[in-house]
Design a protein around this motif. Sequence first.
Motif, PDB file in Angstrom:
ATOM      1  N   LEU A   2      27.820  42.516  45.516  1.00 11.01           N
ATOM      2  CA  LEU A   2      27.886  42.721  43.814  1.00 11.01           C
ATOM      3  C   LEU A   2      27.527  44.344  43.837  1.00 11.01           C
ATOM      4  CD1 LEU A   2      27.175  39.804  41.811  1.00 11.01           C
ATOM      5  CD2 LEU A   2      29.456  40.581  42.449  1.00 11.01           C
ATOM      6  N   ALA A   6      25.447  43.853  38.807  1.00 14.05           N
ATOM      7  CA  ALA A   6      25.544  42.401  38.759  1.00 14.05           C
ATOM      8  C   ALA A   6      24.479  41.529  38.362  1.00 14.05           C
ATOM      9  CB  ALA A   6      25.823  41.982  40.226  1.00 14.05           C
ATOM     10  N   ASP A  38      33.750  40.956  34.833  1.00 12.74           N
ATOM     11  CA  ASP A  38      34.003  41.778  35.446  1.00 12.74           C
ATOM     12  C   ASP A  38      34.017  43.217  34.524  1.00 12.74           C
ATOM     13  OD1 ASP A  38      33.828  40.627  37.877  1.00 12.74           O
ATOM     14  OD2 ASP A  38      36.114  40.825  38.239  1.00 12.74           O
ATOM     15  N   GLU A  39      34.648  43.140  33.520  1.00 12.99           N
ATOM     16  CA  GLU A  39      34.457  44.245  32.624  1.00 12.99           C
ATOM     17  C   GLU A  39      33.248  44.533  32.009  1.00 12.99           C
ATOM     18  OE1 GLU A  39      39.131  43.716  30.918  1.00 12.99           O
ATOM     19  OE2 GLU A  39      37.406  42.966  29.844  1.00 12.99           O
ATOM     20  N   ARG A  41      30.501  43.616  33.338  1.00 16.92           N
ATOM     21  CA  ARG A  41      29.598  44.396  34.699  1.00 16.92           C
ATOM     22  C   ARG A  41      29.784  45.689  34.705  1.00 16.92           C
ATOM     23  NH1 ARG A  41      31.179  41.470  39.994  1.00 16.92           N
ATOM     24  NH2 ARG A  41      32.735  43.206  39.867  1.00 16.92           N
ATOM     25  N   ASN A  42      31.146  46.085  34.717  1.00 17.21           N
ATOM     26  CA  ASN A  42      31.429  47.464  34.974  1.00 17.21           C
ATOM     27  C   ASN A  42      30.685  48.351  33.931  1.00 17.21           C
ATOM     28  OD1 ASN A  42      32.718  46.919  37.521  1.00 17.21           O
ATOM     29  ND2 ASN A  42      34.579  46.871  36.333  1.00 17.21           N
TER      30      ASN A  42
END
Length: 341
Positions: A2, A6, A38-39, A41-42
Amino acid sequence: MLSRAAVTVAAATAAVLTAQSGAKAQPAPSGPGSSTPDEVRNQVDALYAQAETAGQRAVGAQERQAELLHRASLLEQRLAEEQQRANDVAGQLGAMAQSEYEQGGTVDPVVQLLLSAHPSDYLERAAGLDQVDSDLAFRLAELRGDEQRVRRDRAAVTDQLAELEKLRRSIAADKADVQRRLGHAQALLGSLTADQRAGLQQAEDAAAQAASQEAAQPLPSGLGPADDRAAAALAAARAAVGLPYVYGATGPGAFDCSGLMYWAWRHGGVSLPRTSQEQAFAGRRVPLSEARPGDIVVYYRDMHHVGMYAGNGMIIHAPYPGARVRYESVDDMPVAMVVRP
């Protein structure tokens, strides 16, 4: 593996604690589940990177501030000494003039100047008086030089204090920026559902375990630390694994990214600069393919993050607020350069 953002449920809580109570978080997304893990996290990854950039600016400004405070203190001490010396010379000149007046009963042009309420009057005009004897001329020149130094150093002190005030405002702005972005990151993390946070937690735990296992493998022959200093720095960094990231910290109980490098390399007898940008130029550059344990790996184009190469394709670093010093793959972030102190 990750990315460095993460994040865990614990990291979400720590991000709030790291930001000072006055920080205002940005609004969270409109409701739970409105963004995918994921969004989020980014987005959090970007926010932590921006906060770290602002934090490194603040650390650099604080270093400059400490240097300027020291210089201003020395200047003020010198200014006081120069002013006292000028006062002493002026007093001696006044005593000479008074003595001449009392002995002669008349006031000649030189004595009139020396008894003037404005010393600058006689400093400007005495040079045109033929009556000035050599001793008196020397004293006048000495006083003129002292007063010129006083004016110069007084101006220097004023400039130093103005720069210190500018730095103070810069530090305050960067710290506020850090707090704002951390608050925004916390709000984003809070927008995830409990199951989504648990999923991130499990993924990060698995990644951390895999990284630790990889780092524990014996180093290939001939690919250990470049020298004893690097070996000592590496041992110190390994001992710090598990300690928390704290913005601005340089150990021994907590670190930010450059603080960990600064602390670890001091165990190797090397005094590194404090910020990641300065550390990027604190040694000899080597290709990533030739990195040896102890080398500093600098990340991102603006060089706002650093870690220590630990061998076997791994680094040790202090990742972000809420996380702890850990092993991670060297290529989990974009490498800008590798430096060997």
